[in-house]
Write a protein that holds these residues in place. Sequence first.
Motif, PDB file in Angstrom:
ATOM      1  N   ALA A 187      10.723   7.474  -4.376  1.00 40.25           N
ATOM      2  CA  ALA A 187      10.378   7.984  -3.045  1.00 40.25           C
ATOM      3  C   ALA A 187      11.636   8.215  -2.212  1.00 40.25           C
ATOM      4  CB  ALA A 187       9.440   7.010  -2.341  1.00 40.25           C
ATOM      5  N   ASN A 188      12.572   7.259  -2.273  1.00 38.05           N
ATOM      6  CA  ASN A 188      13.824   7.415  -1.526  1.00 38.05           C
ATOM      7  C   ASN A 188      14.624   8.607  -2.030  1.00 38.05           C
ATOM      8  OD1 ASN A 188      13.001   5.046  -0.336  1.00 38.05           O
ATOM      9  ND2 ASN A 188      14.884   3.919  -0.743  1.00 38.05           N
ATOM     10  N   LYS A 189      14.652   8.776  -3.343  1.00 33.37           N
ATOM     11  CA  LYS A 189      15.397   9.895  -3.933  1.00 33.37           C
ATOM     12  C   LYS A 189      14.818  11.227  -3.484  1.00 33.37           C
ATOM     13  CE  LYS A 189      16.647  11.937  -8.413  1.00 33.37           C
ATOM     14  NZ  LYS A 189      16.510  11.823  -9.892  1.00 33.37           N
TER      15      LYS A 189
ATOM     16  N   SER B  96       6.681   9.967  -1.305  1.00 34.97           N
ATOM     17  CA  SER B  96       5.929   8.896  -1.940  1.00 34.97           C
ATOM     18  C   SER B  96       6.380   8.700  -3.381  1.00 34.97           C
ATOM     19  CB  SER B  96       4.426   9.219  -1.916  1.00 34.97           C
ATOM     20  OG  SER B  96       4.001   9.584  -0.620  1.00 34.97           O
ATOM     21  N   PHE B  97       5.805   7.705  -4.019  1.00 36.63           N
ATOM     22  CA  PHE B  97       6.159   7.421  -5.407  1.00 36.63           C
ATOM     23  C   PHE B  97       5.781   8.563  -6.342  1.00 36.63           C
ATOM     24  CE2 PHE B  97       1.708   6.307  -5.498  1.00 36.63           C
ATOM     25  CZ  PHE B  97       1.298   6.605  -6.800  1.00 36.63           C
TER      26      PHE B  97
ATOM     27  N   ASN C 261      12.350   6.449   2.708  1.00 34.14           N
ATOM     28  CA  ASN C 261      11.575   7.564   2.165  1.00 34.14           C
ATOM     29  C   ASN C 261      11.039   8.503   3.232  1.00 34.14           C
ATOM     30  OD1 ASN C 261       9.824   5.375   2.916  1.00 34.14           O
ATOM     31  ND2 ASN C 261       8.155   6.373   1.834  1.00 34.14           N
ATOM     32  N   GLY C 262      11.605   8.420   4.442  1.00 34.78           N
ATOM     33  CA  GLY C 262      11.170   9.306   5.502  1.00 34.78           C
ATOM     34  C   GLY C 262      12.283  10.211   5.983  1.00 34.78           C
TER      35      GLY C 262
ATOM     36  N   THR D 104       0.815  -1.215   0.000  1.00 28.07           N
ATOM     37  CA  THR D 104       0.000   0.000   0.000  1.00 28.07           C
ATOM     38  C   THR D 104       0.849   1.267   0.000  1.00 28.07           C
ATOM     39  OG1 THR D 104      -1.674  -1.210   1.264  1.00 28.07           O
ATOM     40  CG2 THR D 104      -1.893   1.176   1.162  1.00 28.07           C
ATOM     41  N   LYS D 105       1.947   1.260   0.733  1.00 28.31           N
ATOM     42  CA  LYS D 105       2.791   2.447   0.820  1.00 28.31           C
ATOM     43  C   LYS D 105       3.706   2.604  -0.400  1.00 28.31           C
ATOM     44  CE  LYS D 105       2.910   2.773   5.889  1.00 28.31           C
ATOM     45  NZ  LYS D 105       1.769   1.878   6.162  1.00 28.31           N
TER      46      LYS D 105
END
Length: 344
Positions: free
Chosen positions: A260-262, A321-322, A286-287, A202-203
């Motif tokens: 998201a990580n980027k 997020s994506f 991603n946080g 979901t995330k």
Amino acid sequence: MKKTLASDNYAGTSPEIIEAIAKVSNGHQGAYGADDATKEAIEMFKRLLKEDIDVFFTMNGTGANVTALSSVCPSYGAVITSSVAHINVDECGAPEKFGGFKILTIEKEDGKISPEDISPFLVNLGEQHWSQPKVVSITQATEYGTVYTCEEIKAIADFAHQNNLLLHVDGARISNAAVSIGATFKEMLVDTGVDFISFGGTKNGLMFGEAVIFLNTSLSENYKYLRKQGMQLLSKMRFISAQFVALFDGDLWKKNAEHANKMAQLLAEGLQKAEGAKVTQKVQANGVFAILDPKVIPILQEQSPFYVWNEQTHEVRLMCSFDTTEEEINQFITTLEKYQVVEA
């Protein structure tokens, strides 16, 4: 609608996932997993992990965690985990209520636990007055956005098994973690000795749906009954399964997680340069966690809503997020810098 940095749960659904859902909506197929998409999704998991696994799809992450843990931990048992673990702070007591077991917590500044942290809970094994530890549960990536290396996971798994404990992974952001350390799912989960996992989707662009995967198939005998009892057995299961097929097809999972990580790295870099802001945790997934001037927080939240993680220290959590864009990150940093200039 305004995009936010509040949570990757706030994001929409990947177009590829929407297309997959629409595609399996045509015609009739078997219910409760007796459909082609579910069979295909299970085969994909086997190719990603190993052949000898049992895969069960659930409707949400809490359901995956609670039913999975309850299936292996008796009511007199205990699950050892981080104090900030989702199963401890964000599931409204569902694990204890549904499973009846006790949660034993470990305080760590980065949310990552180690064999040394687990050891003190084992001194009363066999003592009838104490809940008996049965499972160690780690979150990958953690609620602080930090990530366990494969070596760290293996060390925990080895220690757990040496003490007759099982290792569970809450993988709500498992794709972000895999991308972060450059590991395959097999390297991170199978080769390290993990017993079972709640595999999140979901995330990472899915509309809904998670998977409980038993890498140790000796544990899964009764899980299907608990999934039903726990109200996690979706009759039209193909709508979950088809999403996982689309997620793995063409490595959409990797594309979404990498982006998201980027964006989190870009955000962290901007915060580190901004006067009055302090990044408090390693940004590995991603946080981003940061302490901000309390006067600027409402201004930034008006532009892009997010949560204050610690009201006392003014530490905030910013989730990418994506579908987060560089423009949104740059606007956020520009607003922060503008405020700081005005106040200087």
